[in-house]
Design a protein around this motif. Structure first.
Motif, PDB file in Angstrom:
ATOM      1  N   LYS A 121      -2.538  34.952  49.589  1.00 40.74           N
ATOM      2  CA  LYS A 121      -3.406  34.673  48.442  1.00 40.74           C
ATOM      3  C   LYS A 121      -4.829  35.155  48.696  1.00 40.74           C
ATOM      4  O   LYS A 121      -5.589  35.361  47.756  1.00 40.74           O
ATOM      5  CB  LYS A 121      -3.384  33.184  48.118  1.00 40.74           C
ATOM      6  N   ASN A 145       8.495  32.844  44.505  1.00 38.13           N
ATOM      7  CA  ASN A 145       8.113  33.483  43.249  1.00 38.13           C
ATOM      8  C   ASN A 145       6.606  33.514  43.059  1.00 38.13           C
ATOM      9  O   ASN A 145       6.050  34.506  42.587  1.00 38.13           O
ATOM     10  CB  ASN A 145       8.817  32.764  42.086  1.00 38.13           C
ATOM     11  N   GLU A 146       5.925  32.446  43.463  1.00 41.44           N
ATOM     12  CA  GLU A 146       4.473  32.389  43.252  1.00 41.44           C
ATOM     13  C   GLU A 146       3.716  33.353  44.165  1.00 41.44           C
ATOM     14  O   GLU A 146       2.573  33.710  43.872  1.00 41.44           O
ATOM     15  CB  GLU A 146       3.940  30.962  43.421  1.00 41.44           C
ATOM     16  N   LEU A 147       4.335  33.818  45.269  1.00 43.74           N
ATOM     17  CA  LEU A 147       3.672  34.779  46.151  1.00 43.74           C
ATOM     18  C   LEU A 147       3.901  36.227  45.732  1.00 43.74           C
ATOM     19  O   LEU A 147       3.155  37.121  46.136  1.00 43.74           O
ATOM     20  CB  LEU A 147       4.159  34.610  47.593  1.00 43.74           C
ATOM     21  N   GLN A 148       4.920  36.469  44.945  1.00 44.54           N
ATOM     22  CA  GLN A 148       5.278  37.840  44.589  1.00 44.54           C
ATOM     23  C   GLN A 148       4.134  38.628  43.949  1.00 44.54           C
ATOM     24  O   GLN A 148       3.904  39.783  44.326  1.00 44.54           O
ATOM     25  CB  GLN A 148       6.522  37.854  43.712  1.00 44.54           C
ATOM     26  N   TYR A 184       0.962  38.340  44.482  1.00 43.28           N
ATOM     27  CA  TYR A 184      -0.003  38.638  45.541  1.00 43.28           C
ATOM     28  C   TYR A 184       0.493  39.798  46.414  1.00 43.28           C
ATOM     29  O   TYR A 184      -0.287  40.662  46.814  1.00 43.28           O
ATOM     30  CB  TYR A 184      -0.263  37.399  46.401  1.00 43.28           C
ATOM     31  N   SER A 239       9.116  37.747  39.617  1.00 44.02           N
ATOM     32  CA  SER A 239       8.079  37.257  38.733  1.00 44.02           C
ATOM     33  C   SER A 239       7.897  38.272  37.605  1.00 44.02           C
ATOM     34  O   SER A 239       7.956  39.482  37.832  1.00 44.02           O
ATOM     35  CB  SER A 239       6.768  37.114  39.510  1.00 44.02           C
ATOM     36  N   LYS A 287       5.431  39.309  36.234  1.00 38.96           N
ATOM     37  CA  LYS A 287       4.261  40.150  36.457  1.00 38.96           C
ATOM     38  C   LYS A 287       4.606  41.414  37.237  1.00 38.96           C
ATOM     39  O   LYS A 287       3.794  42.309  37.356  1.00 38.96           O
ATOM     40  CB  LYS A 287       3.191  39.358  37.207  1.00 38.96           C
TER      41      LYS A 287
END
Length: 131
Positions: free
Chosen positions: A61, A81-84, A86, A109, A111
């Protein structure tokens, strides 16, 4: 499957000397163990909580860009998924190749819609080249 994934990377680099980073390695060393056998691959491994001495601590991050300044290829196996995003943004900033192998049945993700699904033998993953 991991041998197939490693074989794809080896075909992709085609014997050239290359700097590779595995991000968010966790406790899973199957692919890094394969790639470390090749003299033409300089591999660094990072994680926010390194599980071994050969893994460098880094927070994706807020990445330490100095670690990655000469990286040609980034890959990550089963990143949350939340790191993808970044990981994607880091590869984009570095203008390098990116491979993400999500958990089986998990989508990337939204995004990361630029990435293309690749199937190579028994391995499936997403790939994008920012070069």
């Amino acid at each position: 499957m991991w041998n197939d994934f490693g074989e794809y990377i080896l075909k992709l680099i085609d014997g050239e000397k290359i700097n590779v980073a595995e991000l968010a390695i966790g406790h899973f060393y199957n692919l890094s163990n394969i790639l470390e056998k090749y003299d033409n691959i300089n591999l660094i491994k990072t994680d926010i909580k390194p599980s071994r001495e050969d893994i460098i601590k880094d927070d994706l991050k807020d990445p330490d860009y100095e670690l990655y300044k000469n990286i040609d290829l980034i890959y990550s196996i089963r990143p949350p998924n939340e790191l993808q995003p970044y990981i994607f943004n880091l590869a984009k900033k570095l203008k390098c190749q990116l491979i993400i192998k999500p958990l089986t049945g998990e989508n990337l993700s939204q995004k990361l819609s630029l990435m293309k699904l690749k199937n190579y033998k028994k391995a499936s993953f997403y790939y994008y080249d920012f070069k």
